[in-house]
Design an enzyme around this catalytic site. Structure first.
Site, short mmCIF file in Angstrom:
data_model
loop_
_atom_site.label_atom_id
_atom_site.label_comp_id
_atom_site.label_asym_id
_atom_site.label_seq_id
_atom_site.Cartn_x
_atom_site.Cartn_y
_atom_site.Cartn_z
CD GLU A 77 103.79 -5.76 101.80
OE1 GLU A 77 103.33 -5.05 100.91
OE2 GLU A 77 103.24 -5.91 102.91
CD GLU A 97 100.27 -1.83 107.73
OE1 GLU A 97 99.10 -2.13 107.44
OE2 GLU A 97 101.00 -1.17 106.97
N GLY A 116 104.73 2.50 103.26
CA GLY A 116 104.10 3.77 103.60
C GLY A 116 105.08 4.91 103.82
CG ASN A 137 96.89 -4.34 102.29
OD1 ASN A 137 95.71 -4.25 102.69
ND2 ASN A 137 97.92 -4.49 103.11
CG HIS A 167 100.51 -6.30 106.03
ND1 HIS A 167 100.94 -5.24 106.78
CD2 HIS A 167 100.62 -5.92 104.73
CE1 HIS A 167 101.29 -4.25 105.97
NE2 HIS A 167 101.10 -4.64 104.71
CE LYS A 189 99.13 -1.15 103.92
NZ LYS A 189 100.41 -0.62 104.30
CB SER A 196 106.95 3.14 98.86
OG SER A 196 106.73 3.53 100.21
#
Ligand code: 13P
Length: 253
Positions: free
Chosen positions: A170, A100, A176, A9, A98, A11, A216
């Site tokens: 996730e 985010e 991250g 991904n 996701h 992003k 990560s």
């Protein structure tokens, strides 16, 4: 038999030439180094999908995913991209839900259910993302929370539809942050999610669904994670932006 999948991904990263360079490096490295059956799914910004399709055309293990799609078919929704548009350029997968998107764009389980339907109606496989926050892990029934994300966004599907879905667990606290879930923590959740799918669809269907881990993942952590019995690959963020690192993760599948 469920597929081994390693997805990257990107992003909101990479300019056009960088996107092309990364894709051709990955295809070349995979061609030289990757043996066995693994599906590699690149999730670049949507603006590059048409161009990058040409760079993976001769790499049968590679596929493209969009990072999002609308729940609507068409109309006055400025800035949105429909599943039909993705289908019309040959995109086979789309990330749905996701963290985010959930966090910054307020996407609810109900909206995500509608996006899953929109994708499936165009023959596009959703990569459905789920996962708990650190606060939830520390203070709540975090496994129940993630199961509920699946119940509310996927359990209206038929078994046949569900078989086109990939799930990506996730944990938000691992995205991250450099804090990877341990293989035991990830396996615990993946096993619980597979049992949850089995409770509704039966174990034959649940055993055929690929459940990816994200958060990560690096070349150093991938092999141990991917060796866990219910972890069928990864959804990789930062480490998917570097061709050497991502190829090593693909090789760890
Ligand atoms: P990182 O690998 O950068 O933690 O991102 C994970 C992720 O969000 C993939 O979708």
């Amino acid at each position: 038999m469920r597929k081994k999948i390693v997805a990257g991904n990107w992003k909101m990263n990479k300019l056009s030439e960088e996107a092309v360079a990364l894709t051709s490096e990955l295809v070349n490295m995979a061609n030289d180094e990757v043996q066995g059956d693994v599906k590699v799914i690149l999730c670049p910004p949507a603006i590059y999908l048409t161009t990058l399709a040409k760079y993976i055309a001769d790499a049968p293990n590679f596929a493209l995913a969009a990072q999002n799609c609308s729940d609507k078919d068409s109309g006055a929704f400025t800035g949105e991209i429909s599943a039909g548009m993705l289908q019309s350029i040959g995109v086979g997968y789309v990330l749905i839900g996701h963290s985010e998107r959930r966090q910054y764009f307020g996407e609810s389980n109900a909206l995500l259910a509608a996006k899953v339907d929109a994708a499936l109606s165009k023959g596009i496989s959703p990569i459905f993302c789920c996962g708990e926050s650190l606060d939830q892990r520390q203070n709540e029934d975090f496994i129940g929370f993630v199961k509920n994300q699946i119940t509310e966004s996927l359990f209206h599907l038929s078994a046949e539809q569900l078989l086109s879905v990939v799930i990506a667990y996730e944990p938000i606290w691992a995205i991250g942050t450099g804090l990877t879930a341990s293989a035991e923590q990830a396996q615990e959740m993946h096993k619980a999610l597979r049992e949850h799918l089995a409770s509704k669809y039966g174990s034959a269907v649940a055993d055929d669904i690929s459940i990816l881990y994200g958060g990560s993942v690096t070349a150093a952590s991938a092999a141990e994670l991917f060796a866990a019995p219910d972890i069928d690959g990864g959804l990789v963020g930062g480490a998917s932006l570097k061709s050497r690192e991502f190829t090593n993760i693909i090789k760890a599948r």
